[in-house]
Enzyme design. Structure first.
Site, PDB file in Angstrom:
ATOM      1  N   ALA A  32     -32.682  -4.892 -20.688  1.00 11.30           N
ATOM      2  CA  ALA A  32     -33.656  -4.001 -20.039  1.00 11.30           C
ATOM      3  C   ALA A  32     -34.015  -4.612 -18.680  1.00 11.30           C
ATOM      4  O   ALA A  32     -35.183  -4.851 -18.361  1.00 11.30           O
ATOM      5  CB  ALA A  32     -34.877  -3.776 -20.917  1.00 11.30           C
ATOM      6  N   LYS A  35     -35.986  -5.881 -11.452  1.00  8.31           N
ATOM      7  CA  LYS A  35     -35.786  -6.702 -10.245  1.00  8.31           C
ATOM      8  C   LYS A  35     -36.108  -8.180 -10.483  1.00  8.31           C
ATOM      9  O   LYS A  35     -35.586  -9.053  -9.795  1.00  8.31           O
ATOM     10  CB  LYS A  35     -36.673  -6.166  -9.123  1.00  8.31           C
ATOM     11  CG  LYS A  35     -36.126  -4.895  -8.495  1.00  8.31           C
ATOM     12  CD  LYS A  35     -36.933  -4.549  -7.253  1.00  8.31           C
ATOM     13  CE  LYS A  35     -36.682  -3.109  -6.858  1.00  8.31           C
ATOM     14  NZ  LYS A  35     -37.874  -2.464  -6.277  1.00  8.31           N
ATOM     15  N   HIS A  37     -35.349  -9.935 -13.163  1.00  2.00           N
ATOM     16  CA  HIS A  37     -34.111 -10.565 -13.658  1.00  2.00           C
ATOM     17  C   HIS A  37     -33.097 -10.734 -12.523  1.00  2.00           C
ATOM     18  O   HIS A  37     -32.397 -11.745 -12.433  1.00  2.00           O
ATOM     19  CB  HIS A  37     -33.465  -9.697 -14.748  1.00  2.00           C
ATOM     20  CG  HIS A  37     -34.291  -9.545 -15.990  1.00  2.00           C
ATOM     21  ND1 HIS A  37     -34.868  -8.358 -16.357  1.00  2.00           N
ATOM     22  CD2 HIS A  37     -34.611 -10.444 -16.964  1.00  2.00           C
ATOM     23  CE1 HIS A  37     -35.515  -8.515 -17.504  1.00  2.00           C
ATOM     24  NE2 HIS A  37     -35.380  -9.764 -17.890  1.00  2.00           N
ATOM     25  N   GLN A  61     -37.316 -14.665 -32.335  1.00  2.00           N
ATOM     26  CA  GLN A  61     -38.515 -14.923 -31.529  1.00  2.00           C
ATOM     27  C   GLN A  61     -39.542 -13.795 -31.631  1.00  2.00           C
ATOM     28  O   GLN A  61     -40.563 -13.834 -30.958  1.00  2.00           O
ATOM     29  CB  GLN A  61     -38.140 -15.204 -30.062  1.00  2.00           C
ATOM     30  CG  GLN A  61     -37.647 -14.010 -29.272  1.00  2.00           C
ATOM     31  CD  GLN A  61     -37.159 -14.428 -27.893  1.00  2.00           C
ATOM     32  OE1 GLN A  61     -36.083 -15.011 -27.749  1.00  2.00           O
ATOM     33  NE2 GLN A  61     -37.953 -14.162 -26.860  1.00  2.00           N
ATOM     34  N   GLN A 148     -41.249 -16.981 -13.938  1.00  2.00           N
ATOM     35  CA  GLN A 148     -42.600 -17.570 -13.999  1.00  2.00           C
ATOM     36  C   GLN A 148     -43.529 -16.766 -14.920  1.00  2.00           C
ATOM     37  O   GLN A 148     -44.468 -17.304 -15.485  1.00  2.00           O
ATOM     38  CB  GLN A 148     -43.209 -17.625 -12.596  1.00  2.00           C
ATOM     39  CG  GLN A 148     -44.589 -18.290 -12.579  1.00  2.00           C
ATOM     40  CD  GLN A 148     -45.345 -18.050 -11.297  1.00  2.00           C
ATOM     41  OE1 GLN A 148     -44.754 -18.047 -10.217  1.00  2.00           O
ATOM     42  NE2 GLN A 148     -46.650 -17.846 -11.387  1.00  2.00           N
ATOM     43  N   MET A 184     -43.505  -7.237 -13.221  1.00  2.00           N
ATOM     44  CA  MET A 184     -42.335  -6.553 -13.781  1.00  2.00           C
ATOM     45  C   MET A 184     -42.012  -7.155 -15.148  1.00  2.00           C
ATOM     46  O   MET A 184     -42.045  -8.372 -15.321  1.00  2.00           O
ATOM     47  CB  MET A 184     -41.151  -6.680 -12.845  1.00  2.00           C
ATOM     48  CG  MET A 184     -41.357  -5.850 -11.604  1.00  2.00           C
ATOM     49  SD  MET A 184     -39.881  -5.742 -10.625  1.00  2.00           S
ATOM     50  CE  MET A 184     -40.557  -4.908  -9.186  1.00  2.00           C
ATOM     51  N   SER A 186     -39.712  -6.031 -18.989  1.00  2.00           N
ATOM     52  CA  SER A 186     -38.904  -5.035 -19.715  1.00  2.00           C
ATOM     53  C   SER A 186     -39.813  -4.125 -20.536  1.00  2.00           C
ATOM     54  O   SER A 186     -39.535  -2.948 -20.722  1.00  2.00           O
ATOM     55  CB  SER A 186     -37.917  -5.733 -20.644  1.00  2.00           C
ATOM     56  OG  SER A 186     -37.146  -6.640 -19.900  1.00  2.00           O
TER      57      SER A 186
HETATM   58  O1  PAF Z   1     -37.426 -14.632 -21.557  1.00  2.00           O
HETATM   59  C1  PAF Z   1     -36.614 -14.023 -22.282  1.00  2.00           C
HETATM   60  O2  PAF Z   1     -36.104 -12.971 -21.936  1.00  2.00           O
HETATM   61  C2  PAF Z   1     -36.244 -14.618 -23.639  1.00  2.00           C
HETATM   62  O3  PAF Z   1     -37.340 -15.218 -24.240  1.00  2.00           O
HETATM   63  C3  PAF Z   1     -35.049 -15.581 -23.559  1.00  2.00           C
HETATM   64  C4  PAF Z   1     -35.362 -16.808 -22.722  1.00  2.00           C
HETATM   65  C5  PAF Z   1     -33.833 -14.863 -22.981  1.00  2.00           C
HETATM   66  C6  PAF Z   1     -34.681 -16.077 -24.964  1.00  2.00           C
HETATM   67  O4  PAF Z   1     -34.356 -15.026 -25.817  1.00  2.00           O
END
Ligand code: PAF
EC number: 6.3.2.1
Length: 280
Positions: A32, A35, A37, A61, A148, A184, A186
């Site tokens: 998802a 910007k 990412h 997680q 961050q 920003m 997801s």
């Molecule tokens: O920040 C994220 O998108 C996730 O926690 C990560 C670091 C890709 C681990 O699944």
């Protein structure tokens, strides 16, 4: 751009790049993409000859199964965005490829995973550490990039890298914001129009807090005001606001004479959980 779903061919690609003397930058994501990412990919491209992104919604997680089920998935769009920005390869495995057996490993980061996100999302950082360790072992990157916005995650991963001696350099990239300040994320894709309009309160509250603390107000008073700012916004709910030491995440009652302080906030827009932070 090369696309891999299996670990073995992905590792072969990386081995070839390293044998050719190339440095590898890793951008782990859960897809998802936005910007924020893309700015991680761009940062990697300035420092490495090969940049690889990973897209994997990591089940371990998520402490809330509903959150996992509803996590946005936009793989085709993500792949197109990565291709456009000049990413060299993307690894987007199925769950069984990353978890071919139920995992028995649990991580405990002490105080770092007990406060803030750790308090409200038990087990979250253990799952993050597990999947990030797997990704570091698969890719063995020279550099890895994180946002961050997930500052506590960054602090946890820094500890992971130091203690487990992953031989790589970690970087964080400042949070990208919408024009009205909303960080920003997801998860913003899940906000309806009304929630989207009100969700900017978390950034407004952080900005207020930064000014108030800079001008000498007490953390306790600032927290009360942050609470009432969020309470006044329809559909928004505060989970926590904390001023913490950015390195060890010690929660501060007083920011005077503290080292680098980061203000962290989490809350809900309807049922969608949002987080944000600002350095003091
Ligand atoms: O920040 C994220 O998108 C996730 O926690 C990560 C670091 C890709 C681990 O699944």
């Amino acid at each position: 751009m090369e696309i891999f779903k299996q670990i073995a061919p992905f590792k072969a690609f990386l081995k070839g790049a390293k044998l050719a003397g190339k440095t590898v930058g890793l951008v782990p994501t859960m897809g998802a993409l936005h910007k924020g990412h893309i700015s991680l990919v761009e940062a990697s491209k300035t420092q490495n000859s090969v940049t690889v992104a990973t897209i994997f919604v990591n089940p371990t997680q998520f402490n809330n199964p509903e959150d996992l089920k509803k996590y946005p998935k936009t793989l085709d769009k993500d792949v197109a965005l990565l291709e456009k920005v000049g990413c060299d390869a993307v690894f987007c495995p199925e769950t069984e490829e990353m978890y071919d057996q139920p995992s028995r490993i649990k991580f405990d980061f002490g105080h770092l995973d007990k406060v803030m996100e750790g308090q409200f999302r038990p087990g979250h950082f253990s799952g993050v550490a597990l999947v990030v360790s797997k990704l570091f072992n698969i890719v063995e990157p020279h550099h890895a990039y994180f946002g961050q916005k997930d500052w506590q995650q960054f602090a946890v991963i820094r500890t992971l890298v130091e203690e487990l001696k992953f031989g790589l350099e970690l970087h964080y990239v400042p949070t990208m914001r919408e024009a009205d300040g909303l960080a920003m994320s997801s998860r913003n894709l899940r906000l309806d129009a009304q929630q989207r309009a009100h969700a900017t309160i978390f950034y407004k509250a952080l900005s207020y807090a930064r000014e108030a603390l800079r001008s000498g107000q007490d953390v306790a008073d600032v927290r009360k005001r942050v609470q009432s700012m969020v309470d006044q916004e329809p559909g928004m709910r505060l989970e926590y606001f904390e001023a913490t030491d950015s390195k060890n995440l010690t929660v501060l009652d007083n920011v005077k004479n503290a080292g680098q302080v980061i203000l962290c906030i989490a809350g809900y827009a309807g049922e969608i959980r949002l987080i944000d932070n600002l350095f003091l």
